[in-house]
Design a protein around this motif. Structure first.
Motif, PDB file in Angstrom:
ATOM      1  N   LEU A   1       0.808  -1.213   0.000  1.00 48.34           N
ATOM      2  CA  LEU A   1       0.000   0.000   0.000  1.00 48.34           C
ATOM      3  C   LEU A   1       0.844   1.267   0.000  1.00 48.34           C
ATOM      4  CD1 LEU A   1      -2.805  -1.048   2.510  1.00 48.34           C
ATOM      5  CD2 LEU A   1      -2.847  -1.108   0.006  1.00 48.34           C
ATOM      6  N   GLN A   2       2.045   1.205   0.548  1.00 46.59           N
ATOM      7  CA  GLN A   2       2.869   2.390   0.640  1.00 46.59           C
ATOM      8  C   GLN A   2       3.826   2.539  -0.543  1.00 46.59           C
ATOM      9  OE1 GLN A   2       2.209   4.544   3.026  1.00 46.59           O
ATOM     10  NE2 GLN A   2       0.642   3.123   3.770  1.00 46.59           N
ATOM     11  N   SER A   3       3.804   1.558  -1.458  1.00 48.19           N
ATOM     12  CA  SER A   3       4.735   1.594  -2.579  1.00 48.19           C
ATOM     13  C   SER A   3       4.035   2.129  -3.829  1.00 48.19           C
ATOM     14  CB  SER A   3       5.285   0.189  -2.843  1.00 48.19           C
ATOM     15  OG  SER A   3       6.167   0.190  -3.935  1.00 48.19           O
ATOM     16  N   VAL A   4       4.601   3.164  -4.401  1.00 53.32           N
ATOM     17  CA  VAL A   4       4.053   3.774  -5.616  1.00 53.32           C
ATOM     18  C   VAL A   4       5.144   3.805  -6.674  1.00 53.32           C
ATOM     19  CG1 VAL A   4       3.049   5.849  -6.632  1.00 53.32           C
ATOM     20  CG2 VAL A   4       2.432   5.188  -4.299  1.00 53.32           C
ATOM     21  N   VAL A   5       4.811   3.361  -7.864  1.00 51.47           N
ATOM     22  CA  VAL A   5       5.756   3.401  -8.985  1.00 51.47           C
ATOM     23  C   VAL A   5       5.166   4.289 -10.078  1.00 51.47           C
ATOM     24  CG1 VAL A   5       6.714   1.132  -8.503  1.00 51.47           C
ATOM     25  CG2 VAL A   5       4.740   1.329 -10.028  1.00 51.47           C
ATOM     26  N   MET A   6       6.044   4.877 -10.854  1.00 49.91           N
ATOM     27  CA  MET A   6       5.629   5.739 -11.956  1.00 49.91           C
ATOM     28  C   MET A   6       5.653   4.945 -13.258  1.00 49.91           C
ATOM     29  SD  MET A   6       4.977   8.552 -10.399  1.00 49.91           S
ATOM     30  CE  MET A   6       4.753   9.671 -11.773  1.00 49.91           C
ATOM     31  N   VAL A   7       4.533   4.898 -13.924  1.00 51.65           N
ATOM     32  CA  VAL A   7       4.420   4.208 -15.213  1.00 51.65           C
ATOM     33  C   VAL A   7       4.708   5.222 -16.307  1.00 51.65           C
ATOM     34  CG1 VAL A   7       2.910   2.925 -16.755  1.00 51.65           C
ATOM     35  CG2 VAL A   7       2.708   2.627 -14.272  1.00 51.65           C
ATOM     36  N   GLU A   8       5.777   4.993 -17.050  1.00 58.49           N
ATOM     37  CA  GLU A   8       6.199   5.953 -18.074  1.00 58.49           C
ATOM     38  C   GLU A   8       5.512   5.650 -19.399  1.00 58.49           C
ATOM     39  OE1 GLU A   8      10.429   7.299 -17.799  1.00 58.49           O
ATOM     40  OE2 GLU A   8      10.618   5.540 -16.495  1.00 58.49           O
TER      41      GLU A   8
END
Length: 211
Positions: A60-67
């Motif tokens: 829940l605390q992990s966010v990734v950026m989708v390029e």
């Protein structure tokens, strides 16, 4: 091949196509606003975005950026009311400019398609599609008003996350305007300043036939 356009009309047709192409390209491309989030470059258009955050499953605390670039899933997904209005108004303006440009191109190949009167009407459409000056201030119509409305959406949560939480209406924070914004507005300005005037001289005088 016979043409219904004068020399000024030929120039009008070419400039109309360039203006319409510039505005339509800028409107579609998601490079109106440039910023960064989590170390990744992010850009926005009026209805499209490049690079967006996604939460990883089970973390829940992990966010990734989708390029990746893409449009919002629905019209309601556009993050600001101002941007919703901007997308509609600018899209209609670009459509009008493109319609006039295609009509002008047809006039290069078809005789008696564009008369002086038709040319003036087309110029009026380009004027409405571009911008209008009233009451000592520039009140932009359609494309111009879309560009003017765009900064009203800079206080949305998505934009603030991209601009280091420093953006607000008409305040860019750490973000900057992209080339697509200038391309859209520049095409509209050129249509108003150049094409509207040239359209008055675009059509040849129609021959009068005795009956």
């Amino acid at each position: 091949m016979s043409s219904s356009l004068t020399c000024a009309g030929m120039l009008w047709a070419m400039l109309s196509l360039l203006c319409a192409g510039a505005s339509c390209t800028g409107f579609f491309m998601p490079y109106w606003l440039l910023g960064s989030q989590l170390g990744k470059p992010v850009s926005f258009g009026v209805f499209r975005r490049c690079t967006y955050p996604v939460r990883q499953e089970g973390q829940l605390q992990s966010v990734v950026m989708v390029e990746q670039c893409g449009r919002y899933a629905s019209f309601l997904g556009i993050p600001s009311l101002a941007w919703k209005i901007c997308s509609v108004v600018t899209g209609v303006g670009c459509g009008l400019l493109l319609l006039v440009a295609l009509t002008a191109l047809m006039g290069c190949c078809v005789s008696e398609l564009i008369s002086r009167t038709v040319g003036r009407v087309a110029g009026g459409i380009q004027f409405v599609g571009g911008e209008c000056l009233q009451l000592n201030s520039y009140l932009c119509l359609l494309i111009g008003s879309g560009c003017a409305l765009y900064p009203l959406g800079w206080n949305s949560e998505e934009v603030q996350q991209t601009c280091n939480n420093l953006s607000d209406q008409f305040e860019l924070g750490t973000c900057q305007l992209g080339w697509a914004y200038y391309c859209t507005g520049g095409g509209a300005a050129a249509a108003m300043l150049l094409c509207t005037w040239l359209a008055c001289f675009a059509g040849k005088k129609q021959k009068q036939y005795p009956y």
